[in-house]
Design a protein around this motif. Structure first.
Motif, PDB file in Angstrom:
ATOM      1  N   LYS A 135       0.937  -1.326  -0.026  1.00 30.83           N
ATOM      2  CA  LYS A 135       0.035   0.039   0.177  1.00 30.83           C
ATOM      3  C   LYS A 135       0.967   1.146   0.040  1.00 30.83           C
ATOM      4  O   LYS A 135       0.726   2.121  -0.872  1.00 30.83           O
ATOM      5  N   GLU A 136       1.935   1.005   0.632  1.00 32.04           N
ATOM      6  CA  GLU A 136       2.697   2.387   1.054  1.00 32.04           C
ATOM      7  C   GLU A 136       3.504   2.534  -0.510  1.00 32.04           C
ATOM      8  O   GLU A 136       3.938   3.787  -1.016  1.00 32.04           O
ATOM      9  N   LYS A 137       4.128   1.328  -1.007  1.00 29.41           N
ATOM     10  CA  LYS A 137       5.083   1.371  -2.051  1.00 29.41           C
ATOM     11  C   LYS A 137       4.494   1.877  -3.373  1.00 29.41           C
ATOM     12  O   LYS A 137       4.943   2.670  -3.856  1.00 29.41           O
ATOM     13  N   TYR A 138       3.140   1.272  -3.471  1.00 30.94           N
ATOM     14  CA  TYR A 138       2.290   1.561  -4.874  1.00 30.94           C
ATOM     15  C   TYR A 138       1.471   2.862  -4.606  1.00 30.94           C
ATOM     16  O   TYR A 138       0.619   2.900  -5.250  1.00 30.94           O
ATOM     17  N   LYS A 139       1.463   3.427  -3.271  1.00 33.59           N
ATOM     18  CA  LYS A 139       0.474   4.503  -2.972  1.00 33.59           C
ATOM     19  C   LYS A 139      -0.960   4.140  -3.319  1.00 33.59           C
ATOM     20  O   LYS A 139      -1.954   4.823  -3.981  1.00 33.59           O
ATOM     21  N   LEU A 140      -1.267   3.186  -2.644  1.00 26.45           N
ATOM     22  CA  LEU A 140      -2.733   2.297  -2.880  1.00 26.45           C
ATOM     23  C   LEU A 140      -3.801   3.092  -2.202  1.00 26.45           C
ATOM     24  O   LEU A 140      -4.974   2.732  -2.678  1.00 26.45           O
ATOM     25  N   GLY A 141      -3.409   3.990  -1.297  1.00 22.99           N
ATOM     26  CA  GLY A 141      -4.627   4.689  -0.575  1.00 22.99           C
ATOM     27  C   GLY A 141      -5.406   5.438  -1.513  1.00 22.99           C
ATOM     28  O   GLY A 141      -6.788   5.742  -1.174  1.00 22.99           O
ATOM     29  N   SER A 142      -5.050   5.781  -2.869  1.00 23.88           N
ATOM     30  CA  SER A 142      -5.894   6.597  -3.670  1.00 23.88           C
ATOM     31  C   SER A 142      -6.166   5.914  -4.806  1.00 23.88           C
ATOM     32  O   SER A 142      -6.763   6.418  -5.943  1.00 23.88           O
ATOM     33  N   LYS A 143      -5.920   4.500  -4.829  1.00 22.73           N
ATOM     34  CA  LYS A 143      -6.254   3.815  -5.781  1.00 22.73           C
ATOM     35  C   LYS A 143      -7.607   2.742  -5.555  1.00 22.73           C
ATOM     36  O   LYS A 143      -7.781   2.258  -4.434  1.00 22.73           O
ATOM     37  N   LYS A 144      -8.347   2.282  -6.867  1.00 24.78           N
ATOM     38  CA  LYS A 144      -9.468   1.418  -6.381  1.00 24.78           C
ATOM     39  C   LYS A 144      -8.970   0.109  -6.604  1.00 24.78           C
ATOM     40  O   LYS A 144      -8.383  -0.214  -7.838  1.00 24.78           O
ATOM     41  N   GLN A 145      -9.448  -1.013  -5.752  1.00 30.59           N
ATOM     42  CA  GLN A 145      -8.793  -2.157  -5.760  1.00 30.59           C
ATOM     43  C   GLN A 145      -9.615  -3.281  -5.536  1.00 30.59           C
ATOM     44  O   GLN A 145     -10.625  -3.210  -4.837  1.00 30.59           O
ATOM     45  N   PHE A 146      -9.417  -4.327  -6.441  1.00 31.69           N
ATOM     46  CA  PHE A 146     -10.314  -5.609  -6.397  1.00 31.69           C
ATOM     47  C   PHE A 146      -9.529  -6.593  -5.739  1.00 31.69           C
ATOM     48  O   PHE A 146      -8.417  -6.988  -6.342  1.00 31.69           O
ATOM     49  N   PHE A 147     -10.191  -7.620  -4.847  1.00 37.17           N
ATOM     50  CA  PHE A 147      -9.572  -8.582  -4.578  1.00 37.17           C
ATOM     51  C   PHE A 147     -10.546  -9.838  -4.710  1.00 37.17           C
ATOM     52  O   PHE A 147     -11.646  -9.752  -4.594  1.00 37.17           O
ATOM     53  N   LYS A 148      -9.673 -11.012  -5.234  1.00 38.28           N
ATOM     54  CA  LYS A 148     -10.255 -12.062  -5.218  1.00 38.28           C
ATOM     55  C   LYS A 148      -9.927 -13.298  -4.364  1.00 38.28           C
ATOM     56  O   LYS A 148      -8.752 -13.529  -4.407  1.00 38.28           O
ATOM     57  N   TYR A 149     -10.794 -13.518  -3.495  1.00 38.39           N
ATOM     58  CA  TYR A 149     -10.228 -14.351  -2.132  1.00 38.39           C
ATOM     59  C   TYR A 149     -11.218 -15.370  -1.774  1.00 38.39           C
ATOM     60  O   TYR A 149     -12.477 -15.068  -2.124  1.00 38.39           O
ATOM     61  N   GLY A 150     -11.013 -15.819  -0.958  1.00 46.14           N
ATOM     62  CA  GLY A 150     -12.038 -16.979  -0.397  1.00 46.14           C
ATOM     63  C   GLY A 150     -12.906 -15.976   0.665  1.00 46.14           C
ATOM     64  O   GLY A 150     -12.440 -14.960   0.938  1.00 46.14           O
ATOM     65  N   PHE A 151     -13.827 -16.845   0.942  1.00 49.70           N
ATOM     66  CA  PHE A 151     -14.987 -15.922   1.753  1.00 49.70           C
ATOM     67  C   PHE A 151     -14.296 -15.304   3.174  1.00 49.70           C
ATOM     68  O   PHE A 151     -14.170 -13.986   3.423  1.00 49.70           O
ATOM     69  N   PHE A 152     -13.518 -16.186   3.871  1.00 50.33           N
ATOM     70  CA  PHE A 152     -13.310 -15.540   5.289  1.00 50.33           C
ATOM     71  C   PHE A 152     -12.334 -14.368   4.982  1.00 50.33           C
ATOM     72  O   PHE A 152     -12.328 -13.181   6.029  1.00 50.33           O
ATOM     73  N   HIS A 153     -11.355 -14.109   4.358  1.00 46.81           N
ATOM     74  CA  HIS A 153     -10.466 -13.148   3.989  1.00 46.81           C
ATOM     75  C   HIS A 153     -11.294 -11.792   3.976  1.00 46.81           C
ATOM     76  O   HIS A 153     -10.512 -10.613   4.179  1.00 46.81           O
ATOM     77  N   ILE A 154     -12.334 -11.629   3.301  1.00 45.75           N
ATOM     78  CA  ILE A 154     -12.812 -10.500   2.742  1.00 45.75           C
ATOM     79  C   ILE A 154     -14.120 -10.418   3.582  1.00 45.75           C
ATOM     80  O   ILE A 154     -15.060  -9.417   3.351  1.00 45.75           O
ATOM     81  N   GLN A 155     -14.453 -10.977   4.692  1.00 50.31           N
ATOM     82  CA  GLN A 155     -15.270 -10.981   5.617  1.00 50.31           C
ATOM     83  C   GLN A 155     -14.978  -9.480   6.460  1.00 50.31           C
ATOM     84  O   GLN A 155     -13.934  -9.427   6.796  1.00 50.31           O
ATOM     85  N   LYS A 156     -15.927  -8.666   6.871  1.00 51.07           N
ATOM     86  CA  LYS A 156     -15.853  -7.619   7.319  1.00 51.07           C
ATOM     87  C   LYS A 156     -15.730  -7.436   9.052  1.00 51.07           C
ATOM     88  O   LYS A 156     -15.611  -6.461   9.680  1.00 51.07           O
ATOM     89  N   VAL A 157     -15.963  -8.686   9.662  1.00 46.61           N
ATOM     90  CA  VAL A 157     -16.059  -8.858  11.239  1.00 46.61           C
ATOM     91  C   VAL A 157     -15.095 -10.045  11.326  1.00 46.61           C
ATOM     92  O   VAL A 157     -15.051 -11.016  10.404  1.00 46.61           O
ATOM     93  N   ASN A 158     -14.529 -10.608  12.368  1.00 53.06           N
ATOM     94  CA  ASN A 158     -14.008 -11.748  12.692  1.00 53.06           C
ATOM     95  C   ASN A 158     -14.867 -12.952  12.635  1.00 53.06           C
ATOM     96  O   ASN A 158     -16.025 -12.796  12.816  1.00 53.06           O
ATOM     97  N   SER A 159     -14.160 -14.001  12.227  1.00 58.69           N
ATOM     98  CA  SER A 159     -15.250 -15.498  11.992  1.00 58.69           C
ATOM     99  C   SER A 159     -14.467 -16.460  12.152  1.00 58.69           C
ATOM    100  O   SER A 159     -13.160 -16.390  11.943  1.00 58.69           O
ATOM    101  N   GLN A 160     -15.219 -17.644  12.625  1.00 59.85           N
ATOM    102  CA  GLN A 160     -14.667 -18.747  12.875  1.00 59.85           C
ATOM    103  C   GLN A 160     -15.557 -19.734  11.964  1.00 59.85           C
ATOM    104  O   GLN A 160     -15.842 -20.730  11.941  1.00 59.85           O
ATOM    105  N   PHE A 161     -15.532 -18.929  10.606  1.00 63.84           N
ATOM    106  CA  PHE A 161     -16.594 -19.700   9.405  1.00 63.84           C
ATOM    107  C   PHE A 161     -16.086 -21.086   9.257  1.00 63.84           C
ATOM    108  O   PHE A 161     -14.861 -21.446   9.316  1.00 63.84           O
TER     109      PHE A 161
END
Length: 421
Positions: A239-265
Motif C-alpha cells: 500500500k505504501e510502496k504503490y500509493k494504494l490509498g488513492s487507488k481502486k482495488q479488487f480482491f479475489k479471495y475466499g470468503f473468510f479473507h474478505i469478511q468485515k468482522v472476525n469469523s470462525q467460519f
C-alpha cells in the motif's frame, strides 16, 4: 409464527427491489464509492469466474478499477503482470499450475481462460490497464526463485545463485514448500546474500522487491506461520510502496479473507473477505477495518453462493505424481445441500432473475441488518456456527450476495494437455 412469516415476506420484498441480473446487457455494479472491493465464492465452480469477469469489466468500464489482487504471492503476481503484457501462454500455464499451491481447486482451464480474458480487457484500456499485485504467503518456490534469479541476473560470481539457478532449471525439481533440500538451499542463498550485502546490493535490479521476497520466504522457515497476519503485513507494505490509498482495488479471495468482522467460519477455504470477527481470529478485511487502514463503508464485500451446481473437488495423481483424473462434488461443497446449506439461501433462489443474480444486502432499510442469513451454516447432525455469530448480523460481514445457478465444475488444466497430445 405470524411475525416470523412477516419478516420473511419483508426479506422477499426487499430482495425484489434490490436484485440485479448480471447477465443483462445494461448491468451496472451500483457500488462505486469504495477503496477496496472483495469477491469470494466456493473454489472449483466454473461460473464464479464469469461473475468475476462481469464485475471487473463493469468496474473498469465505469473507471473505478486500478489494481487487482488475486490469491497469489508477490512473485506470482509479478509474473501474472508479465503475462498480461506479453501474452506468453507457456508462462501462463506454469502460473496456473503454481496457483493451485494456494488454491488447490483453481489449477484449471477456467483459471487459464480467466487470465486470457483479463488480458483482452487490458487491451481496451492501454493508457490505464488493470495492474496485478499479490500479498499472500509463499506456498511454492518456483516463481519466487524465478523472480530472484531475474533480479540478480547481472551478478556473475555468486556461487549460491548458480546452485539456485541449477535447481530452477531442473525439470524434476519439486518446488513445494515441504522440500527440505530446497529449503536448505534457499537458507544458504539468503545467508550468502547477508554475508556479502556490500558486494551484491549494487547489482540487484530492485533491492526492495528482492528483500521483500526473501522476507516472505523466511516466514516458511518458522514452525508456524500466521497467514492472515502475513497477508495484512504484506498489503501494508505494498500500500505504501504503490500509493494504494488513492487507488481502486479488487480482491479475489475466499470468503473468510474478505469478511468485515472476525469469523470462525466453518468452510475454511471461504474465509478471507469477512468484514467483522466471528470468533477470535480476524480476517484480512477485518484487520484493515479494525486497524483503521480503511473506513468500514469504503470496504465492500461480495459473496458468491451456489445452487444446483458442481465444483471441482480433487485432482487424482499416481504414485509418481503424474496427473490421472479428477473428482467433482455437487452435494457437499456447494452450500446448498440438504445435509449442509446456508440459512436463507432459499429466499435468494426464489427471487433470482437469472443464473447469475446480484443482491444488495446493505441498503439502509435492509432486513439483513438483523439475523444471520447467508452466514449461518446448517449441517445435519453437526453443530452450526450460530454461537460464533451471536450478536452479529449478515451485513456486519458482507454487502452483496451473488446467487450462481447451474454452474458446471472447473476442469483441471491437465485435461487440456491430454487433449492436445
Amino acid at each position: 409464527f405470524i411475525s416470523i412469516n412477516l419478516f420473511a415476506q419483508d426479506k422477499k420484498a426487499y430482495l425484489k427491489e434490490n436484485r440485479f441480473d448480471m447477465l443483462a446487457s445494461d448491468f451496472r455494479f451500483s457500488e462505486t464509492n469504495f477503496e477496496i472491493i472483495g469477491f469470494g465464492a466456493y473454489h472449483g465452480s466454473a461460473k464464479t469466474y464469469e461473475v468475476e469477469k462481469l464485475i471487473i469489466n463493469d468496474l473498469k468500464r465505469q473507471g473505478v478499477l486500478d489494481y487487482y489482487f488475486p490469491e497469489t504471492n508477490f512473485s506470482q503476481a509479478f509474473y501474472f503482470q508479465k503475462y498480461l503484457e506479453n501474452g506468453d501462454e507457456k508462462l501462463l500455464k506454469d502460473l496456473v499450475l503454481a496457483f493451485q499451491s494456494i488454491v488447490n481447486q483453481e489449477g484449471t482451464i477456467e483459471t487459464f481462460n480467466h487470465w486470457k480474458n483479463l488480458r483482452e480487457l487490458n487491451k481496451k484500456y492501454p493508457q490505464n490497464p488493470v495492474q496485478i499485485l499479490g500479498c499472500d504467503v509463499i506456498n511454492e518456490y518456483k516463481f519466487p526463485i524465478k523472480h530472484i534469479l531475474y533480479l540478480t541476473e547481472n551478478i556473475q560470481n555468486w556461487e549460491e545463485r548458480r546452485y539456485l539457478e541449477k535447481i530452477f532449471l531442473d525439470e524434476n525439481t519439486d518446488f513445494g514448500i515441504d522440500n527440505e533440500g530446497l529449503e536448505k538451499q534457499l537458507k544458504s542463498f539468503i545467508e550468502s546474500y547477508r554475508r556479502n550485502k556490500e558486494t551484491f546490493e549494487g547489482e540487484i535490479k530492485n533491492i526492495d522487491d528482492f528483500r521483500f521476497i526473501l522476507k516472505n520466504i523466511e516466514y516458511n522457515f518458522n514452525d508456524k506461520r500466521d497467514r492472515e497476519q502475513i497477508i495484512f503485513d504484506n498489503y501494508i507494505y505494498l500500500k505504501e510502496k504503490y500509493k494504494l490509498g488513492s487507488k481502486k482495488q479488487f480482491f479475489k479471495y475466499g470468503f473468510f479473507h474478505i469478511q468485515k468482522v472476525n469469523s470462525q467460519f466453518y468452510f475454511l477455504f471461504l474465509k478471507h473477505i469477512q468484514k467483522v470477527r466471528e470468533g477470535n481470529y480476524p480476517s484480512f478485511f477485518t484487520r484493515l477495518i479494525e486497524q483503521n487502514i480503511y473506513e468500514r463503508n469504503k470496504v465492500v464485500s461480495v459473496m458468491g453462493y451456489l445452487t444446483k451446481s458442481k465444483v471441482l473437488w480433487n485432482k487424482i495423481y499416481d504414485k509418481q505424481g503424474n496427473y490421472k483424473t479428477y473428482t467433482i462434488e455437487k452435494g457437499y461443497g456447494i452450500g446448498d445441500y440438504w445435509k449442509e446449506y446456508f440459512k436463507g439461501i432459499g429466499k435468494l433462489k426464489k427471487m433470482k432473475l437469472s443464473d447469475i443474480t446480484l443482491f444488495r444486502l446493505n441498503a439502509e432499510n435492509s432486513p439483513y441488518h438483523k439475523g444471520t442469513d447467508l452466514m449461518e451454516v446448517k449441517q445435519l447432525f453437526k453443530k452450526s456456527n450460530k454461537a460464533e455469530l451471536k450478536g452479529k448480523n449478515t451485513t456486519d460481514f458482507i454487502d452483496f450476495a451473488v446467487l450462481i445457478s447451474h454452474s458446471e465444475n472447473q476442469i483441471p488444466l491437465e485435461e487440456m494437455f491430454k487433449k492436445n497430445r
